[in-house]
Scaffold this motif. Structure first.
Motif, PDB file in Angstrom:
ATOM      1  N   GLY A   1      55.361  44.385  39.983  1.00 31.45           N
ATOM      2  CA  GLY A   1      56.312  45.467  39.747  1.00 31.45           C
ATOM      3  C   GLY A   1      56.720  46.145  41.040  1.00 31.45           C
ATOM      4  N   ILE A   2      55.756  46.364  41.928  1.00 30.00           N
ATOM      5  CA  ILE A   2      56.069  46.902  43.253  1.00 30.00           C
ATOM      6  C   ILE A   2      57.039  45.972  43.965  1.00 30.00           C
ATOM      7  N   GLY A   3      56.776  44.662  43.876  1.00 28.46           N
ATOM      8  CA  GLY A   3      57.639  43.691  44.525  1.00 28.46           C
ATOM      9  C   GLY A   3      59.052  43.722  43.985  1.00 28.46           C
ATOM     10  N   ARG A   4      59.188  43.807  42.663  1.00 29.60           N
ATOM     11  CA  ARG A   4      60.528  43.815  42.074  1.00 29.60           C
ATOM     12  C   ARG A   4      61.282  45.086  42.420  1.00 29.60           C
ATOM     13  N   LEU A   5      60.610  46.212  42.410  1.00 30.96           N
ATOM     14  CA  LEU A   5      61.267  47.485  42.656  1.00 30.96           C
ATOM     15  C   LEU A   5      61.685  47.660  44.103  1.00 30.96           C
ATOM     16  N   THR A   6      60.864  47.167  45.037  1.00 33.80           N
ATOM     17  CA  THR A   6      61.081  47.450  46.454  1.00 33.80           C
ATOM     18  C   THR A   6      61.593  46.266  47.256  1.00 33.80           C
ATOM     19  N   GLY A   7      61.388  45.046  46.755  1.00 36.75           N
ATOM     20  CA  GLY A   7      61.710  43.861  47.530  1.00 36.75           C
ATOM     21  C   GLY A   7      60.662  43.511  48.559  1.00 36.75           C
ATOM     22  N   LYS A   8      59.606  44.322  48.644  1.00 36.72           N
ATOM     23  CA  LYS A   8      58.494  44.063  49.555  1.00 36.72           C
ATOM     24  C   LYS A   8      57.260  43.701  48.735  1.00 36.72           C
ATOM     25  N   PRO A   9      56.366  42.876  49.261  1.00 36.89           N
ATOM     26  CA  PRO A   9      55.256  42.394  48.436  1.00 36.89           C
ATOM     27  C   PRO A   9      54.320  43.505  47.981  1.00 36.89           C
ATOM     28  N   GLY A  10      53.976  43.466  46.687  1.00 40.87           N
ATOM     29  CA  GLY A  10      52.839  44.231  46.210  1.00 40.87           C
ATOM     30  C   GLY A  10      51.592  43.419  46.485  1.00 40.87           C
ATOM     31  N   VAL A  11      50.444  44.079  46.626  1.00 41.49           N
ATOM     32  CA  VAL A  11      49.200  43.396  46.973  1.00 41.49           C
ATOM     33  C   VAL A  11      48.156  43.623  45.894  1.00 41.49           C
ATOM     34  N   VAL A  12      47.507  42.533  45.477  1.00 40.07           N
ATOM     35  CA  VAL A  12      46.407  42.591  44.525  1.00 40.07           C
ATOM     36  C   VAL A  12      45.191  41.928  45.159  1.00 40.07           C
ATOM     37  N   ALA A  13      44.018  42.494  44.927  1.00 37.14           N
ATOM     38  CA  ALA A  13      42.779  41.943  45.478  1.00 37.14           C
ATOM     39  C   ALA A  13      41.722  41.868  44.390  1.00 37.14           C
ATOM     40  N   THR A  14      41.054  40.725  44.293  1.00 37.64           N
ATOM     41  CA  THR A  14      40.034  40.526  43.258  1.00 37.64           C
ATOM     42  C   THR A  14      38.850  39.781  43.843  1.00 37.64           C
ATOM     43  N   THR A  15      37.789  39.754  43.091  1.00 35.66           N
ATOM     44  CA  THR A  15      36.627  39.010  43.516  1.00 35.66           C
ATOM     45  C   THR A  15      36.761  37.536  43.120  1.00 35.66           C
ATOM     46  N   SER A  16      35.721  36.777  43.371  1.00 35.78           N
ATOM     47  CA  SER A  16      35.764  35.323  43.184  1.00 35.78           C
ATOM     48  C   SER A  16      35.671  34.936  41.706  1.00 35.78           C
ATOM     49  N   GLY A  17      35.797  33.628  41.437  1.00 36.11           N
ATOM     50  CA  GLY A  17      35.623  33.097  40.087  1.00 36.11           C
ATOM     51  C   GLY A  17      36.661  33.615  39.123  1.00 36.11           C
ATOM     52  N   PRO A  18      36.228  34.232  38.007  1.00 35.02           N
ATOM     53  CA  PRO A  18      37.181  34.722  37.014  1.00 35.02           C
ATOM     54  C   PRO A  18      38.080  35.825  37.554  1.00 35.02           C
ATOM     55  N   GLY A  19      37.628  36.519  38.594  1.00 37.73           N
ATOM     56  CA  GLY A  19      38.498  37.508  39.223  1.00 37.73           C
ATOM     57  C   GLY A  19      39.761  36.865  39.741  1.00 37.73           C
ATOM     58  N   VAL A  20      39.634  35.678  40.296  1.00 38.12           N
ATOM     59  CA  VAL A  20      40.794  34.924  40.777  1.00 38.12           C
ATOM     60  C   VAL A  20      41.549  34.282  39.618  1.00 38.12           C
TER      61      VAL A  20
END
Length: 558
Positions: free
Chosen positions: A64-83
């Motif tokens: 949503g950040i990406g669509r609204l601004t044209g700049k990448p939104g960033v998401v960070a998760t842990t390994s395994g099912p987080g990814v």
């Protein structure tokens, strides 16, 4: 001796250098240094860490950040099912042109490929969901990886990128400087001969029509389209993601939105046109096999992306260039006295009246719920041109796409590429963060809302002014009415009731219920005046849904 820092610290500095404002996600042992570093950074430019309640929703907020601004939104998760929980959101972002950078924790390098805790082939898993998927092998390469992920995410066609972060790499020592801000990559304007050829085709066309697609909604492209319309009154048909390209003062050039079913005023206009100019159009929005079937005349593709050529989409001209610059070059060359014939203008006036008449709500019949057009009209009366409205997937999204007017680009948001359930509320969170100062409206059905409704807690925690409308009918109705149209009956689409007022209150949000059409306006007034998130449950009358189905292509019911 060189100063050293950890990979996590270098990655945070890289985000600062690229102007990242937020990181959304859920923590875990493989990424704890990254989360600790963001949370306790003393640099005021560091991104704000926002913890969510599901990784899929975190990535949807980032998109949503990406669509609204044209700049990448960033998401960070842990390994395994987080990814792995990121997959649907990243596929959606890539299909629909929303720039996202996903950071996924990974087991230490010497455990990759072994049957250890949370070890999965993350890079390989994400390769089909993103534009690029890499696994960083050395802490000194982290900043380069992030800068390249940023550049790839925003390059046409924008989309998601993924970086796998082995734990030992993220925790390793870095002695190289971080990459500075990535410069904007500019495309050139079409050459003079090409512009002249486009202008000549417009001048000789009886009924030229602009089909404004997803990339037409970029702010510079929208501005250039509006300059063209002020110079020459060319009719415009929007895709769902092109919503808002035509401004209120140019609304006489607007002939509706097209998508899904070929039975709209805009569809008829495209069929009659002897010159369709597709601007930033992507086939994932509305396949050419539907809108371009059984028509004659030329097609000009004007886009920053080379189009996919199919038997149904073979443009006579393909212009791969900066869209806004090329449109402005056309404005300079198109004679000021060019105009459509009086005969065509009369035809367009008639089509415009038909479009307006379709949006009129029938008389209220509360016995079966509230008619979709009544809900849309009540909402239309409440918002202004700067209000952001996010729309989930269901029967209501067809009603909204066809009849809800929006006059600013990327202020009426749809998932029309993947049709991903649950997008609306995460996108509303993104809008509330990026566009503070007025309420944000999210529209969902009682099916899709529960895909991401746990983020009510996130919205309450952040005190976000989101008004969530739930069109309540007890079924996955977008599937239901198409089943009835195909087979004469429904199957596997019904589910039990939920008291969404109590549900909202359990999160600390406000819950409201509408029983009668006459109460809609007052209830929306109350919702917009209430601080924090508000959930409004509205029983909907979907008996007119069969009118939404395709009338011109009876076999297209998807």
């Amino acid at each position: 001796m060189k100063d050293t820092k950890t990979g996590a610290q270098a990655l945070i500095q890289s985000m600062i250098n690229q102007g990242i404002k937020y990181v959304f996600g859920i923590p875990g042992a493989k990424v704890d240094q990254l989360f600790e570093g963001i949370e306790y950074s003393k640099d005021p430019r560091a991104p704000k860490l926002i913890i969510t309640r599901h990784e899929q929703n975190a990535a949807l907020i980032a998109s949503g950040i990406g669509r609204l601004t044209g700049k990448p939104g960033v998401v960070a998760t842990t390994s395994g099912p987080g990814v792995s929980n990121l997959t649907t959101s990243l596929i959606t972002a890539t299909a629909e042109g929303d720039p996202v950078i996903a950071l996924g924790g990974q087991v230490p390098q010497d455990d990759i490929g072994r049957l250890t805790h949370q070890s999965i082939p993350s890079k390989e898993l994400m390769s089909s969901a993103t534009k690029s998927s890499v696994e960083v092998q050395n802490a000194n390469s982290l900043s380069e990886a992030f800068a390249n992920a940023y550049q790839t995410a925003v390059a046409p066609k924008a989309g998601a990128t993924f970086i796998s972060l082995p734990q030992n790499v993220l925790n390793g020592a870095v002695d190289r400087p971080e990459i500075k801000a990535v410069p904007t990559v500019d495309q050139g304007v079409a050459d003079a001969a090409t512009v002249d050829a486009i202008v000549e085709k417009i001048q000789h066309a009886k009924l030229p029509v602009i089909l404004a697609g997803m990339r037409a909604s970029a702010s510079d492209v929208t501005a250039a389209i509006r300059e063209l319309l002020q110079h020459a009154a060319i009719p415009v048909v929007e895709t769902f993601q092109g919503a808002g390209v035509v401004s209120r003062d140019l609304v006489t050039n607007y002939f509706g939105r097209v998508g899904l079913f070929r039975n709209q005023v805009g569809d008829n206009l495209l069929k009659q046109s002897d010159l369709v100019i597709t601007v930033g159009y992507d086939p994932v929005e509305y396949e050419a096999r539907i809108w371009n079937a059984d028509r004659t005349g030329d097609v000009i593709s004007l886009d920053s992306v080379v189009p996919e050529i199919t038997t149904d989409y073979q443009p006579e001209m393909v212009v791969h260039a900066d869209i806004a610059k090329t449109l402005r070059a056309i404005v300079q060359k198109l004679p000021a006295d060019w105009a459509l014939s009086e005969e065509v203008q009369a035809q367009l006036d008639k089509s415009g009246k038909t479009l307006a008449a379709q949006a009129e709500a029938p008389a209220a019949d509360d016995q079966h719920g509230i008619h979709p057009l009544a809900i849309i009209q009540a909402l239309q009366n409440k918002v202004n041109d700067e209000t952001t409205v996010t729309v989930d997937v269901g029967s209501f999204y067809i009603w909204m796409a066809r009849y809800f007017r929006s006059y600013q680009p990327r202020h009426l948001l749809f998932s029309n590429g993947m049709q991903t359930l649950g997008v609306a509320f995460p996108w509303a969170i993104a809008a509330a963060l990026e566009r503070p100062g007025q309420p944000i409206v999210s529209v969902a059905g009682d099916g899709g809302f529960l895909f991401s409704s746990q983020e009510l807690e996130t919205a309450v925690r952040l005190k976000l002014p989101i008004v969530q409308l739930i069109w309540d009918d007890g079924a996955y109705d977008m599937v239901k009415f198409q089943e009835i149209a195909k087979y004469g009956h429904e199957a596997g689409v019904s589910f039990g009731p939920v008291d969404y007022v109590k549900y909202a209150e359990s999160f600390g949000a406000t819950g409201l219920h509408v029983d009668h059409a006459k109460d809609l306006a007052a209830t929306l007034d109350q919702a917009f005046q209430t601080e924090g998130p508000v959930v409004v449950q509205i029983p909907v009358d979907y008996r007119d849904n069969l009118k939404l189905k395709s009338l011109l292509l009876k076999d297209v019911l998807s």
